[in-house]
Design an enzyme around this catalytic site. Structure first.
Site, PDB file in Angstrom:
ATOM      1  N   LEU A  26     -10.590  20.389  -1.038  1.00 47.92           N
ATOM      2  CA  LEU A  26     -10.495  19.080  -0.863  1.00 47.92           C
ATOM      3  C   LEU A  26      -9.026  18.876  -0.479  1.00 47.92           C
ATOM      4  CD1 LEU A  26     -12.435  17.586  -3.843  1.00 47.92           C
ATOM      5  CD2 LEU A  26     -13.135  17.772  -1.293  1.00 47.92           C
ATOM      6  N   LYS A  28      -4.438  20.752  -0.860  1.00 51.52           N
ATOM      7  CA  LYS A  28      -3.733  21.923  -1.284  1.00 51.52           C
ATOM      8  C   LYS A  28      -2.290  21.311  -1.319  1.00 51.52           C
ATOM      9  CE  LYS A  28      -6.165  25.686   1.290  1.00 51.52           C
ATOM     10  NZ  LYS A  28      -6.134  26.591   2.328  1.00 51.52           N
ATOM     11  N   VAL A  33      -4.264  23.233  -6.145  1.00 47.89           N
ATOM     12  CA  VAL A  33      -5.278  22.869  -5.074  1.00 47.89           C
ATOM     13  C   VAL A  33      -6.293  22.291  -5.625  1.00 47.89           C
ATOM     14  CG1 VAL A  33      -6.629  25.280  -5.823  1.00 47.89           C
ATOM     15  CG2 VAL A  33      -6.683  24.202  -3.264  1.00 47.89           C
ATOM     16  N   ASP A 142       2.636   4.292  -8.619  1.00 41.54           N
ATOM     17  CA  ASP A 142       2.569   4.868  -7.350  1.00 41.54           C
ATOM     18  C   ASP A 142       1.207   4.427  -6.629  1.00 41.54           C
ATOM     19  OD1 ASP A 142       3.277   6.626  -5.090  1.00 41.54           O
ATOM     20  OD2 ASP A 142       2.353   8.308  -5.699  1.00 41.54           O
TER      21      ASP A 142
END
EC number: 2.7.11.1
Length: 925
Positions: A26, A28, A33, A142
Site C-alpha cells: 500500500l 513505502k 512499509v 497532522d
C-alpha cells in the site's frame, strides 16, 4: 522467501505474518512499509505497517511507541482501529483497519469538490472523531486531506497519529510539527501553543478543502506559504454559503484564543442545518478502568469459541490490552458484525447491551460452520465489490527494504518469527453476490472507489505509476477473484472469460442540470483502461444508445455549468469542478470579473508531507533578514520585479478572452492580492521558479536573481525620480512662457499666480497656472518636438519664472536639461520688487501685440495629444482627438515653439509600476 511467480489461483500468497497473508503493498517509506494483508481466520483485509526498528534512532522509536500507545486508547467509528501489535527483535508490526476507498485527497482530486451537504456530513464525522481524541487528552497535530481515509461506505476514518501527543489543559506544547498548508500560524512562528487550538485550525483548512476543492493557503515555496498563513487572508468562492464562510472564518483566526471551540462548532448555524442521527453503540467502548467480562460482545466470544479459540485467553487479552492474536481476532469479528448491522436502517438497530442472547443467531452461526456456507456479514446494500487489483503484488521488489534491512526483510516474511495460537477452523471468504439494485439511492455514501494507492499511511515519495498499475491489472486478469471496477448499477458489461464485471451508469443525474456529482464515484483504475481497445469494444457493443458513451469513456460526470462548452473543454473542467467563473461574493473584495478564482487544484498538487520542526523557517528568517524575502518588500520593488513583461493592454486582453482559455493557462491566484497585481507577478514567476528549482536554497527566503533588464528598469526609474526633483528651471521656463502667452484675457477669471511672484493689485493674473508639479512622464530625449502654444485646456498649471535676461530671443534650454543624468540644482531666481515691471522673457518665438478687444478663448472639452516622436509616443496614454476649429483659426503670427527635450504636459498621475512598453511607466488619466 519471496513470492512465487505462478498464477494467483494456484498459490494464495506464501508470504505470511502471523495469521495474515500478505497480498500487496500500500505504501513505502524510508524505514517502514505498509502492506495489505488478509487474516486467515476471519478473512478480513487489514493494513499492516511494518517498521524496521534497526533503522530508527531513539527519538523516532519513541514516536512510534507513542503512536501505538495513542491508538490503543482510541476506539471510535471514525478513527482507524488498531487490531494487533506484533514485535520482534528488529521489526514492529502494526495491524490496523483497512480503508478500502483510500484518501479523501484522491477522491477530491478525481471528482472535485463536495457539495455543502456532503461536506457537512463528512465534517460532522471528522468533528466527532477529533472531539473524541480531545476528550482523552490526545491531539492529532497532522489533520489533512491525506490523513482522512474513506471506508467501503464512504465514511471518514482519521489515520496517522505519528505526530500525535498528549496534552494537559492549560499547558502549552513546544514541539512544532505538521504539514505546512494545514499548519497554524503559531506553529510557523515557533510559539508555544495549545494542542486543541492547533487541530481547530487544521479542521478549518480541511473544511475549506472539502467545500472548495482547493487549499486556502498555498505557495510555491515554504517562505511564501508561511507569509500567506501569517497574513490569514484567503479567498471565498461565490458558491460557498454565508454560513459556511462564517464558520471557516471563525476557525481560521490568527489569534488561537479567539478560535471557535469544538462545542461552539457543533452549535454553529451551518452545522445545525443537518445534524447526523446518533447511532447506538454496537459494542461498549472500553472505559478507563478494566472492563468486566459482561461488557464484551458475547456473540463474538461464542463464535471464537466455536473456532477453537480459548475464550478465557481472549478475555484476558482484552482486559490487559495486549493487542495480541486473540484480541485481533475478536476485534476483526466485531468489525464484521458492525458491518453486517450497519446495513439496516438506524431506527431498527438496537444496542447490544439491550438485546438478549439470540438462540436463532447462535444456530445460524453454527450452521455456517457445519454446512460450510460463508458467514456474509458485509452490508447487503453494497453496490460495488472492491477490486482485488493489487499493485506490485507479483513483484519481488514490493517487499524490499533499505540496504541495511536485508536481514529484517527475511525476518518478517518467516511465519515462525511470530507466535500464533492453534485455531481449528476459519470463516470462508465473505464474497456476497453481485446485486443489481435499481432502487438504491444515488449518494456517495453508497459508493466505493478502487484506488491504486489506497492505504493507511502512504509514506512513499511518489505515487504508484499508472503504467505499472496497468501491467499489474493485466497480470491479474486471469485470476479467480472477481474484479468489479465500477458501480454495479442497471447495465452490466461482462468481459468473457475474465470473470470481471464492468458497469454502465444509466443514472439520469448525468444529464440533470441539478446534479451535484452524486454519481461521481467512478474508479480511477479505469483511467488506464481507456487505452484498452478490447474494453472499449465490449462496452460500446453492450450499449443500447450512444448517449452513454461519453460519460463512461471520459469517466467524469457532466458538469452542469459547462454544458455549453465543447467536449474537449468540458473534460478539462469536469476533472475538478472548482473552476468557477461567475457569481461574486460581497466579502470577496479582491475578485475581478472574468478571472477564474482557483487554479491550485488538488489534482495538480503533490501530497503534503508532515514536517518536524516546522519553525526552522522562522530561524532562517531571523538569520537572513527580512530583506531577502521578496514578499516582504514594498509594493513598488515587487512590481518592478514581476511586472516588466506584462503591458496593461495585455492584461485587459487576457481579461476579455479568459473564458476561452483552457484551465491550465490561468495563473494561481494569491488570496491576498488583486488579480491585476497577481497577474503581473505571475508573468515573471515562471523563470524565477526555474531558478529556484536549480538552487535548492531558494526554498528558504533567498531572493531570486534579477535579470539585467530588471536592473536597468530600476536604474532608469531612479534616474527619473532624481530628475523630477531637480526640474525647477524647466518649471520656471514654462511659467515665463505662460505669462507671455496670456493672449486671451478673460476678465471673469482670476487664477492664482506662481508662488514666486507677488503681483500688484492692478496686475491681471494670467489665465494659466500650474497647481501641481510636472508629471513624472517628462524625460529629456535627443529629439525635438513641435509644441503648440494653445494650452487653454490646462487651466490649473502653475509655472515658475526663469531668471531675467535682456535677450528677447534666448537659447532653447540649458544644456544640462538635455542630458540623461540628473542636473545640478539651479540658482534661485532673483526676488522681484513689488510693483516692478516684469523682466524681459526668454522665448524662442517673436512676441506680438494683441488687439485690445480679444475674443474669448474657445472651450476645449478634451485634451489633445501633441505630435511627438516614436519614443515619446509610447509614454503618452491620453486619447487622440482632432484639433478644434479654434486652434486652426489661430493667428498665424505665432511661430511654433520648438522645445528640445520637452514632452507634452499631462494632467495625470503615475502608478508606481513598471511597464516595458511604456518606457517603464503605467499611466492613468
Amino acid at each position: 522467501m519471496v513470492m512465487a511467480d505462478g498464477p494467483r489461483h494456484l498459490q494464495r500468497g506464501p508470504v505470511r505474518v502471523g495469521f495474515y497473508d500478505i497480498e500487496g503493498t500500500l505504501g513505502k517509506g524510508n524505514f517502514a512499509v505498509v502492506k495489505l494483508g488478509r487474516h486467515r481466520i476471519t478473512k478480513t483485509e487489514v493494513a499492516i505497517k511494518i517498521i524496521d526498528k534497526s533503522q530508527l534512532d531513539a527519538v523516532n522509536l519513541e514516536k512510534i511507541y507513542r503512536e501505538v500507545q495513542i491508538m490503543k486508547m482510541l476506539d471510535h467509528p471514525h478513527i482507524i482501529k488498531l487490531y494487533q501489535v506484533m514485535e520482534t527483535k528488529s521489526m514492529l508490526y502494526l495491524v490496523t483497519e483497512y480503508a478500502k476507498n483510500g484518501e479523501i485527497f484522491d477522491y477530491l482530486a478525481n471528482h472535485g469538490r463536495l457539495n455543502e451537504s456532503e461536506a457537512r456530513r463528512k465534517f460532522w464525522q471528522i468533528l466527532s472523531a477529533v472531539d473524541y481524541c480531545h476528550g482523552r487528552k490526545i491531539v492529532h497535530r497532522d489533520l489533512k486531506a491525506e490523513n482522512l481515509l474513506l471506508d467501503n461506505n464512504m465514511n471518514i476514518k482519521i489515520a496517522d497519529f505519528s505526530f500525535g501527543n498528549f496534552f494537559k489543559s492549560g499547558e502549552l506544547l513546544a514541539t512544532w510539527r505538521g504539514s505546512p498548508p494545514y499548519a497554524a500560524p503559531e506553529v510557523f512562528e515557533g510559539q508555544q501553543y495549545e494542542g486543541p487550538q492547533l487541530d481547530i485550525w487544521s479542521m478549518g483548512v480541511v473544511l475549506y478543502v472539502l467545500v472548495c476543492g482547493a487549499l486556502p493557503f498555498d505557495g510555491p515555496t515554504l517562505p511564501i506559504l508561511r507569509q500567506r498563513v501569517l497574513e490569514g487572508r484567503f479567498r471565498i468562492p461565490y458558491f460557498m454559503s454565508e454560513d459556511c464562510e462564517h464558520l471557516i472564518r471563525r476557525m481560521l483566526v490568527l489569534d488561537p484564543s479567539k478560535r471557535l471551540t469544538i462545542a461552539q462548532i457543533k452549535e454553529h448555524k451551518w452545522m445545525l442545518i443537518e445534524v447526523p442521527v446518533q447511532r447506538p453503540v454496537l459494542y461498549p467502548q472500553e472505559q478507563e478502568n478494566e472492563p468486566s467480562i459482561g461488557e464484551f460482545n458475547e456473540q463474538v466470544l461464542r463464535l471464537m469459541h466455536s473456532l477453537g479459540i480459548d475464550q478465557q485467553k481472549t478475555i484476558e487479552s482484552l482486559q490487559n490490552k495486549s493487542y495480541n492474536h486473540f484480541a485481533a481476532i475478536y476485534f476483526l469479528l466485531v468489525e464484521r458484525l458492525k458491518s453486517h448491522r450497519s446495513s439496516f436502517p438506524v431506527e431498527q438497530r438496537l444496542d447490544g447491551r439491550q438485546r438478549r442472547p439470540s438462540a436463532i443467531a447462535e444456530q445460524t452461526v453454527a450452521k455456517a460452520q457445519t454446512v460450510g456456507l460463508p458467514v456474509t456479514m458485509h452490508s447487503p446494500n453494497m453496490r460495488l465489490l472492491r477490486s482485488a487489483l493489487l499493485p506490485q503484488a507479483s513483484n519481488v521488489e514490493a517487499f524490499s527494504f533499505p540496504a541495511s534491512g536485508c536481514q529484517a526483510e527475511t525476518a518478517f516474511m518467516e511465519e515462525e518469527c511470530v507466535d500464533t495460537p492453534k485455531v481449528n477452523g476459519c470463516l470462508l471468504d465473505p464474497v456476497p453476490p453481485v446485486l443489481v439494485r435499481k432502487g438504491c439511492q444515488s449518494l456517495p455514501s453508497n459508493m466505493m472507489e478502487t484506488s491504486i494507492d489506497e492505504g493507511l499511511e502512504t509514506e512513499g515519495e511518489a505515487e504508484e505509476d499508472p503504467a505499472h498499475a496497468f501491467e499489474a491489472f493485466q497480470s491479474t486478469r486471469s485470476g479467480q477473484r472477481r474484479h468489479t471496477l465500477s458501480e454495479v448499477t442497471n447495465q452490466l458489461v461482462v468481459m468473457p472469460g475474465a470473470g470481471k464485471i464492468f458497469s454502465m451508469n444509466d443514472s439520469p443525474s448525468l444529464d440533470s442540470v441539478d446534479s451535484e456529482y452524486d454519481m461521481g464515484s467512478v474508479q480511477r483504475d479505469l483511467n488506464f483502461l481507456e487505452d484498452n481497445p478490447s474494453l472499449k469494444d465490449i462496452m460500446l457493443a453492450n450499449q443500447p444508445s450512444p448517449r452513454k458513451t461519453s460519460p463512461f469513456i471520459s469517466l467524469r460526470p457532466t458538469n452542469p455549468a459547462m454544458q455549453a462548452l465543447s467536449s474537449q473543454k468540458r473534460e478539462v473542467h469536469n476533472r475538478s469542478p472548482v473552476s468557477f467563473r461567475e457569481g461574486r461574493r460581497a466579502s470577496d473584495t479582491s475578485l475581478t470579473q472574468g478571472i477564474v478564482a482557483f487554479r491550485q487544484h488538488l489534482q495538480n498538487l503533490a501530497r503534503t508531507k508532515g514536517i518536524l520542526e516546522l519553525n526552522k523557517v522562522q530561524l532562517l528568517y531571523e538569520q537572513i533578514g527580512p530583506e531577502a524575502d521578496p514578499n516582504l518588500a514594498p509594493a513598488a520593488p515587487q512590481l518592478q520585479d514581476h511586472a516588466s513583461s506584462c503591458p496593461q493592454e495585455e492584461v485587459s486582453q487576457q481579461q476579455e478572452s479568459v473564458s476561452t482559455l483552457p484551465a491550465s493557462v490561468h495563473p494561481q491566484l494569491s488570496p491576498r492580492q488583486s488579480l491585476e497585481t497577481q497577474y503581473l507577478q505571475h508573468r515573471l514567476q515562471k523563470p524565477s521558479l526555474l531558478s529556484k528549482a536549480q538552487n535548492t536554497c531558494q526554498l528558504y527566503c533567498k531572493e531570486p536573481p534579477r535579470s539585467l533588464e530588471q536592473q536597468l528598469q530600476e536604474h532608469r526609474l531612479q534616474q527619473k525620480r532624481l530628475f523630477l526633483q531637480k526640474q525647477s528651471q524647466l518649471q520656471a521656463y514654462f511659467n515665463q512662457m505662460q505669462i507671455a502667452e496670456s493672449s486671451y484675457p478673460q476678465p471673469s477669471q482670476q487664477l492664482p499666480l506662481p508662488r514666486q511672484e507677488t503681483p500688484p493689485p492692478s496686475q491681471q493674473a494670467p489665465p494659466f497656472s500650474l497647481t501641481q508639479p510636472l508629471s513624472p512622464v517628462l524625460e529629456p530625449s535627443s529629439e525635438q518636438m513641435q509644441y503648440s502654444p494653445f494650452l487653454s485646456q490646462y487651466q490649473e498649471m502653475q509655472l515658475q519664472p526663469l531668471p531675467s535676461t535682456s535677450s528677447p530671443r534666448a537659447a532653447p534650454l540649458p544644456t544640462q536639461l538635455q542630458q540623461q543624468q540628473p542636473p545640478p540644482p539651479p540658482p534661485p531666481p532673483p526676488p522681484r520688487q513689488p510693483g516692478a515691471a516684469p523682466a524681459p522673457l526668454q522665448f524662442s518665438y517673436q512676441t506680438c501685440e494683441l488687439p485690445s478687444a480679444a475674443p474669448p478663448a474657445p472651450d476645449y472639452p478634451t485634451p489633445c495629444q501633441y505630435p511627438v516622436d516614436g519614443a515619446q509616443q509610447s509614454d503618452l496614454t491620453g486619447p487622440d482627438c482632432p484639433r478644434s476649429p479654434g486652434l486652426q483659426e489661430a493667428p498665424s503670427s505665432y511661430d511654433p515653439l520648438a522645445l528640445s527635450e520637452l514632452p507634452g504636459l499631462f494632467d495625470c498621475e503615475m502608478l508606481d509600476a513598471v511597464d516595458p512598453q511604456h518606457n517603464g511607466y503605467v499611466l492613468a488619466n
